[in-house]
Each structure stands twice: as structure tokens, then as C-alpha cells.
Design a protein around this motif. Structure first.
Motif, PDB file in Angstrom:
ATOM      1  N   LEU A   1      39.529  42.409  31.266  1.00  0.00           N
ATOM      2  CA  LEU A   1      40.149  43.173  32.464  1.00  0.00           C
ATOM      3  C   LEU A   1      41.011  41.962  33.153  1.00  0.00           C
ATOM      4  CD1 LEU A   1      40.026  45.941  34.019  1.00  0.00           C
ATOM      5  CD2 LEU A   1      38.770  44.674  35.742  1.00  0.00           C
ATOM      6  N   GLY A   2      42.385  42.017  33.108  1.00  0.00           N
ATOM      7  CA  GLY A   2      43.260  41.117  33.218  1.00  0.00           C
ATOM      8  C   GLY A   2      43.619  40.646  34.797  1.00  0.00           C
ATOM      9  N   PHE A   3      43.254  41.826  35.781  1.00  0.00           N
ATOM     10  CA  PHE A   3      43.699  41.737  37.101  1.00  0.00           C
ATOM     11  C   PHE A   3      43.113  42.550  37.842  1.00  0.00           C
ATOM     12  CE2 PHE A   3      47.001  44.802  35.241  1.00  0.00           C
ATOM     13  CZ  PHE A   3      47.001  45.539  36.213  1.00  0.00           C
ATOM     14  N   VAL A   4      42.785  42.198  39.144  1.00  0.00           N
ATOM     15  CA  VAL A   4      42.450  43.180  40.502  1.00  0.00           C
ATOM     16  C   VAL A   4      43.370  43.008  41.466  1.00  0.00           C
ATOM     17  CG1 VAL A   4      40.680  43.825  42.001  1.00  0.00           C
ATOM     18  CG2 VAL A   4      40.023  43.293  39.553  1.00  0.00           C
ATOM     19  N   VAL A   5      43.858  43.991  41.729  1.00  0.00           N
ATOM     20  CA  VAL A   5      44.887  43.865  42.717  1.00  0.00           C
ATOM     21  C   VAL A   5      44.274  44.861  44.062  1.00  0.00           C
ATOM     22  CG1 VAL A   5      47.192  44.405  43.840  1.00  0.00           C
ATOM     23  CG2 VAL A   5      47.017  43.654  41.640  1.00  0.00           C
ATOM     24  N   HIS A   6      44.263  44.554  45.422  1.00  0.00           N
ATOM     25  CA  HIS A   6      43.599  45.325  46.362  1.00  0.00           C
ATOM     26  C   HIS A   6      44.978  45.734  47.277  1.00  0.00           C
ATOM     27  CE1 HIS A   6      39.511  44.035  45.309  1.00  0.00           C
ATOM     28  NE2 HIS A   6      39.353  44.914  46.104  1.00  0.00           N
TER      29      HIS A   6
END
Length: 706
Positions: free
Chosen positions: A320-325
Motif C-alpha cells: 500500500l503506497g499511500f494514505v490520504v486523510h
């Protein structure tokens, strides 16, 4: 089997699980050794991706080799269960789960456990107090278990960011375990207070350093692959425009978290309009669709899932390359847990936070759902004592609590021994119960402290990872050298104006459906109202429309500004009038309205009247007047459907001149109001209008909370 042989077998199983080059960490073996050879209880607090699941799968394999019974894992989420079953198979461990999504398989799975064909049984905490499971399956399972695992153990603690009352039932299970059955509790998100409280809830308390008590293994919570950053943008459309402009540059596929279900739909719809493969995901998503969405993300068939916190603990995608909130969670600890989904198996992953001005309003709403006052809880106990066994639906009319809060309180009372769940509902046990007001006040204060800490995280000029690790009492916390503050090279907040304009157009697209109620609440006879079942077709409202939801990231801010508790009553503003016109123009009704009728308002009469008058003028429809508010009644209250329907009785009446106009209409009435909350006001008033002769009723409001 001696210790050396067990270690060799553990290494062999680990390589099957994690690859030919995998090696056990020291603390992994310490935990396995304590569980298998010493039959102790262990609490493992380690960062996401450290390998906590490897500990219990390898311990299971070794215990089964020694002839012990199956492992029981209490696991909180369906996504987590599915990943754990797959991981168990990779380790050569036969696993099965019992949860709400596979009810048809329960009997078969229970039989497989009984005959020894299952090594690991995963159960949701709710199952522990299902009467059939608790009385018929759990006793035998408890007697034969070789290991008990409590995954995501911070859920036990009401100091934790994701407290779940069902988890506290584990105390009963622990008391009933035969002597010598090892217990493992694991979590990645526990500060000192939560660690101590988890230990107390599990019944494993005592001084952690005492070798005769619990083995506690806590490691560094640094996530070497994560690059943390905050991007501040002035408006919702700027945040959406920025996301559309930068999503393609983010590595691999990932998760875009939102604070509300409505926002998942808005964000995913906009991103799809811009050509991105994204899917929305929330607690309201159908289980089959959720499974399909998870599979698509795991296989990189989508760029992102736009999700609420329903996609959280245990979702395992190493690349998983990113988490954006899109909006800040109310707790730094919850934020750390969610960004921990990224970067497990890659060298670099990004965790970006785009806060919004509405975040604190959303935090405030969720905080309002905390444990109710003692008088309300006592009414629940009194009602059960007087009536005997009651279902949740039958209990609801007797107390002023919504369904979800009522269920939460019942679970707490069940754990505390004051009530007991039975097949037909709930019954009081007669055991004494004390309302721990001091504890609830301390928890509320802790939540307020966490919210301030989240605001401090946004403003900090220091290392962001160090900040989060300190919130989790990580003694090894130090600057990471990777975040936007450490490097001075975070992502730019510049947004292409064309992207902002496209986002503006999408967010300014007004119109959501209103679905009036079709069935009376259960148990109305208890309140002296002899109604039940479905509304006859001739008494129902049609499907209606609202300009937007109060929780929308588009119209939500504008509507909250207009309809807030401290906002003045005023004429309908022009921007909202134009939005109303757009909604009405797009409304594909079967029959055009034949007249406009205002729903009498105690709080915003000027706003509602001007709404009705302007719609009447622009639509060239007769203004029929106003449904009158009965001055002899008190304002509507009631926090659940039954109580609200009872409170609405006698609140409104149709004046004689309005009744005469209704009888002569050849089309529906457009019934207008400021906002719809539960939907019961519109439903009851529409029923009154139908009984007075209206051919049909089309509800229309500025806002809805649904």
C-alpha cells in the motif's frame, strides 16, 4: 518436543508464511516461547507490520504439534478476519471464522472445530454473547482451547481510540479458561494508560516486570517507510482539486480516508469524474461490495478506496503506497493506526493529511454519542425490571435513546452484570450496578485532550512521527528525518485553478434524496399510540429531495452556517434559492406539483416561509399556506423513533382554508421545511395532509442529516 526442535519448527513455519529469507525477531520468539513452553499470558504492543499475527499463527502450529486444542482469536473486523484466514493458510494453519457475513456456514464450522479439522477459529467479539454461541458453543470451545488471542486489544479499553463494549466480555471468557491455557493480546496503538487498562480488563494485571505475571513486549513505533505531511488548503473544493491534481503522482495504490459516509460518496464521485479508478467503502456498504472493493485494492485494480474508518484495523496490503486523510481524525492515536496501513512492504509510502474547517464539528457530533447520564441508564434497568424480557426494539419506546446508543449501553450493562442477553432480547439480572460518573467524566476529558493534540499535530513545526510516537508513550521517540517538517520539502499546497473549478462545479451540484418513513416504530402501544406495521399507500409521502446533507463537504458548510443553533432566522439567501431551483429542475417526478405548502416552524418561521414563497413564485405554483404549529404543545423532543413519533402527536394541524385548497388539487403538494433529521416530522405531516385530501406529498428541505 524440546525447545531447540520447537524453534526449528517455528522458523520453518515462518518461512512458509513470510518467505525463504524470513527470520524471527527476538521479541517474536520471546512471545512464542512464553506462550508455548511457559503457558503464560503475553501483551505484545508493536507497530503495524511488525509481525504480531506471525506470533499467534506460529504459536498455534507449535501447540497443535504438542496435541493442544484449537486457537480462538477474537478479532474485530471482517476485513481483518479475511486477511487472517489467508495468512493462516500460508503458515500451514487451518483457519475459519464465525461472523455476521457467513451465518449460513456457522453450523458446519462449529462441527469442523469439534472434530479437530480447524486449528484457528476467529470470532467477532459480538459472538461471545450471542445466546446460542455463548451457551452451546463457547463452553466446549473454552474447555478445549489451546490458546486464546485478543487481536486489536486496545478495543478493550475505553481509554483507547476504538473502544468496543463487546470486547470487555473477554473477562468472563478468561475466568472460565482452564488453568494453563496461554493468552496473547496484541495491538499497535496503545499508550501507557491503555496498556495498563487492557491488562486490567483481561484480568492479567499486576506489575508488568514481575516474571510471574504478564509478559509485556513493547517495541519502537517508528515506521521507517512512512513520509508524513500536512497540506493546508482553504476550502473543500481546493482540497478536492489538490487531490485530483496529485493523486496520480502518489505511489502505487492506497486509501483516502474521510470522516463521514457522505464524504466517501462525494470524494469518490468527483475522482471518478476526473478519470480515476476509485471505489467508496463504509460501514453502510453491502458486505459483498466491501469484499469486492478490498480485493480490487489488494490486486491494484483501483488507485484507491475512499473509505471511512470501517476500513482500518488489520487490513493487510504490504505494498500500500499511500494514505490520504480528507479531514483529520479526532485522535493522534487513531491517526497513527490508520496511516499504519501503508508502507509495510515497500521502502517509501506517503501519509498526507488535508484538514478541513468542518473537522471539529464532526468530532463534536461523535462526542455527543458518549455514555448517557445515570437517569437515562436507570430508566433502562427499571424498564427491564418491570417488563421482564424485552427486545431492543421493544425497549426503545421506553427510553430516550437512539438505537445505536441504546445497544451500546445494553452491552456495557451486560458486561457489568446488570443485564443479560437472551434469545428474545434482554433481561435484568437484579445484580447491583453503580454508575461510574467519575470514570465517564475522565474519559470525556481524555477525548478533549486528544482532540487538542490532533490540532497540535497539525500546527507542530517539529517532527511529525516523533509527535505521534510520543502520543503513544514510545520511549524511543526521536526525529524521523523523513516528514515534511524534518526535510523542509513537503508537498506543495498549490492547486491548478481548473481543478478547483471542476471541484467547485461538482460540490455545487445540489440535490440528495429524502426517504420518508414507511413503517411505524415498534412498541408504540406502550406510549398510548395504537399504531403498528406499514403505512397504507394512501398515507405515505413520496420520495423527496434536499439541497444537501449537513455532513457534506460541499453544501454542508453553507447549510450548517445557515441552520446552526446560534444562526439568526432570516429570509432564504440567494445562493441557496438558486440551489433549490437546480434541485427542482432535476427532479424527475411523475406528476408536477400543483401547489406549495410551508411546514410551520417554531425556530425558523421566516426562513421556511420565504422558501415557500420564492418557490411558489419561480414555479408559478399557488402558495397554499402553512401547516400550523399547535401553540398548546411543547417543542418536539425524542431521541429515537418511538419517542419522536409520540412527541409529534398533536404538534401540527391543517387549517381549514388549507384543507379546502387540498381537496381541489389535481397534483401533489410540494411540502417545504428547513431540514429533515429523523424524517418523522415530514412523514407525520405528510400523512396528515394525505388524510386531509392531498393527492400526494413531495417533501423538500434545504438540508438533511441522513
Amino acid at each position: 518436543m524440546d525447545e531447540h526442535a520447537l524453534r526449528e519448527l517455528a522458523d520453518e513455519r515462518l518461512r512458509a508464511l513470510a518467505g525463504p529469507d524470513a527470520e524471527l525477531r527476538d521479541d517474536q520468539w520471546h512471545a512464542i516461547h512464553a506462550l508455548v513452553l511457559e503457558r503464560r499470558r503475553a501483551l505484545v504492543v508493536q507497530r503495524t507490520g511488525w509481525g504480531k499475527s506471525a506470533v499467534y499463527f506460529l504459536a498455534t502450529a507449535l501447540l497443535r504439534e504438542l496435541g493442544e486444542g484449537p486457537t480462538v482469536i477474537v478479532s474485530p473486523l471482517l476485513a481483518l478476519m479475511r486477511n487472517q484466514v489467508a495468512a493462516a493458510e500460508a503458515a500451514g494453519v487451518r483457519a475459519a471464522s464465525i461472523n455476521s457475513a457467513n451465518q449460513q456456514q456457522w453450523a458446519d464450522i462449529e462441527e469442523q472445530v469439534a472434530v479437530g479439522d480447524v486449528d484457528v477459529l476467529l470470532v467477532s467479539p459480538e459472538r461471545l454473547n450471542n445466546p446460542d454461541f455463548r451457551d452451546n458453543v463457547l463452553p466446549e470451545l473454552t474447555h478445549s482451547a489451546g490458546l486464546l488471542v485478543v487481536d486489536e486489544a486496545h478495543c478493550i479499553s475505553d481509554w483507547g481510540h476504538d473502544f468496543r463494549p463487546d470486547y470487555r466480555r473477554l473477562r468472563t471468557l478468561l475466568r472460565e479458561l482452564p488453568e494453563g491455557v496461554p493468552v496473547l493480546a496484541t495491538t499497535a496503538t496503545a499508550n501507557d494508560r491503555v496498556v495498563q487498562d487492557v491488562a486490567d480488563q483481561l484480568g492479567v494485571g499486576g506489575e508488568f516486570s514481575d516474571p510471574q505475571q504478564t509478559l509485556v513486549l513493547r517495541g519502537t513505533l517508528d515506521r521507517e517507510s512512512l513520509r508524513l505531511g500536512v497540506v493546508r488548503l482553504p476550502t473543500a473544493q481546493a482540497r478536492l482539486g489538490w487531490l485530483a491534481g496529485n493523486l496520480g503522482e502518489l505511489p502505487g495504490s492506497g486509501i483516502i480516508y474521510t470522516l463521514t459516509v457522505a464524504a466517501t460518496d462525494e470524494v469518490s464521485a468527483f475522482l471518478r469524474d476526473q478519470g480515476f479508478e476509485v471505489t467508496s467503502y463504509s460501514g453502510r456498504t453491502d458486505p459483498e461490495e466491501r469484499q469486492r472493493a478490498e480485493d480490487d485494492l489488494l490486486a491494484n485494480r483501483v488507485k484507491a478506496l475512499v473509505a471511512t474508518s470501517a476500513l482500518g484495523m488489520g487490513f493487510d496490503k504490504p505494498d500500500l503506497g499511500f494514505v490520504v486523510h480528507m479531514g483529520a481524525p479526532s485522535s493522534p492515536i487513531a491517526y497513527y493506526q490508520q496511516i499504519g496501513r501503508a508502507g509495510r512492504g515497500v521502502r517509501r509510502a506517503e501519509a498526507l493529511l488535508l484538514p478541513g474547517p468542518e473537522d471539529q464539528d464532526i468530532w463534536k457530533y461523535f462526542a455527543s454519542l458518549a455514555f448517557p447520564p445515570e437517569s437515562t441508564v436507570r430508566r433502562i434497568l427499571d424498564a427491564l425490571s418491570e417488563a421482564g424480557t424485552l427486545s431492543t426494539a421493544a425497549l426503545e419506546p421506553r427510553v430516550e435513546l437512539g438505537r445505536s446508543r441504546l445497544e451500546m449501553v445494553l452491552k456495557v450493562l451486560d458486561v457489568d452484570g446488570a443485564v443479560r442477553r437472551v434469545k428474545s432480547g434482554w433481561e435484568a439480572t437484579g445484580e447491583p450496578w453503580d454508575y461510574d460518573a467519575e470514570r465517564y467524566e475522565r474519559i470525556a476529558a481524555e477525548r478533549a485532550t486528544e482532540q487538542q493534540a490532533m490540532l497540535d499535530y497539525l500546527d507542530t513545526t517539529g517532527c511529525r512521527m516523533e509527535f505521534l510516537r510520543k502520543q503513544l508513550d514510545d520511549p524511543h521517540a526521536e526525529p524521523c528525518g523523513r516528514c515534511d517538517n524534518c526535510t523542509g520539502s513537503g508537498r506543495s499546497a498549490e492547486v491548478d485553478e481548473s481543478s478547483v473549478q471542476r471541484a467547485q462545479e461538482r460540490l455545487n451540484r445540489p440535490g440528495v434524496e429524502l426517504n420518508p418513513r414507511k413503517m411505524w416504530p415498534t412498541g408504540m402501544d406502550v406510549l398510548g399510540i395504537p399504531v403498528s406495521g406499514r403505512f397504507p399507500a394512501g398515507e405515505r409521502a413520496e420520495q423527496g429531495r434536499a439541497v444537501g446533507r449537513l455532513t457534506d463537504i460541499g453544501w454542508g458548510n453553507r447549510l450548517r452556517e445557515l441552520l446552526g443553533a446560534n444562526s439568526p432566522d432570516q429570509d432564504l439567501p440567494d445562493d441557496l434559492f438558486q440551489a433549490c431551483v437546480q434541485v427542482l429542475a432535476a427532479w424527475e417526478w411523475e406528476r408536477r406539483p400543483a401547489g406549495v405548502l410551508a411546514l410551520g416552524s417554531r425556530t425558523r418561521p421566516r426562513l421556511v416561509r420565504s422558501l415557500a414563497e420564492r418557490l411558489s413564485t419561480v414555479g408559478r405554483l399557488p402558495l397554499l399556506g402553512e401547516v400550523a404549529t399547535n401553540p398548546e404543545t411543547t417543542p418536539v423532543h425524542g431521541t429515537n423513533s418511538a419517542q419522536r413519533v409520540a412527541a409529534l402527536r398533536g404538534q401540527f394541524k391543517v387549517p381549514e382554508d388549507v384543507s379546502a385548497k387540498l381537496a381541489g388539487l389535481d397534483g401533489p403538494v410540494l411540502l417545504v421545511d428547513d431540514y429533515a433529521d429523523t424524517g418523522w416530522t415530514i412523514t407525520i405531516v405528510a400523512r396528515t395532509l394525505r388524510l386531509a385530501g392531498a393527492p400526494a406529498v413531495l417533501p423538500f428541505t434545504l438540508a438533511t442529516t441522513a
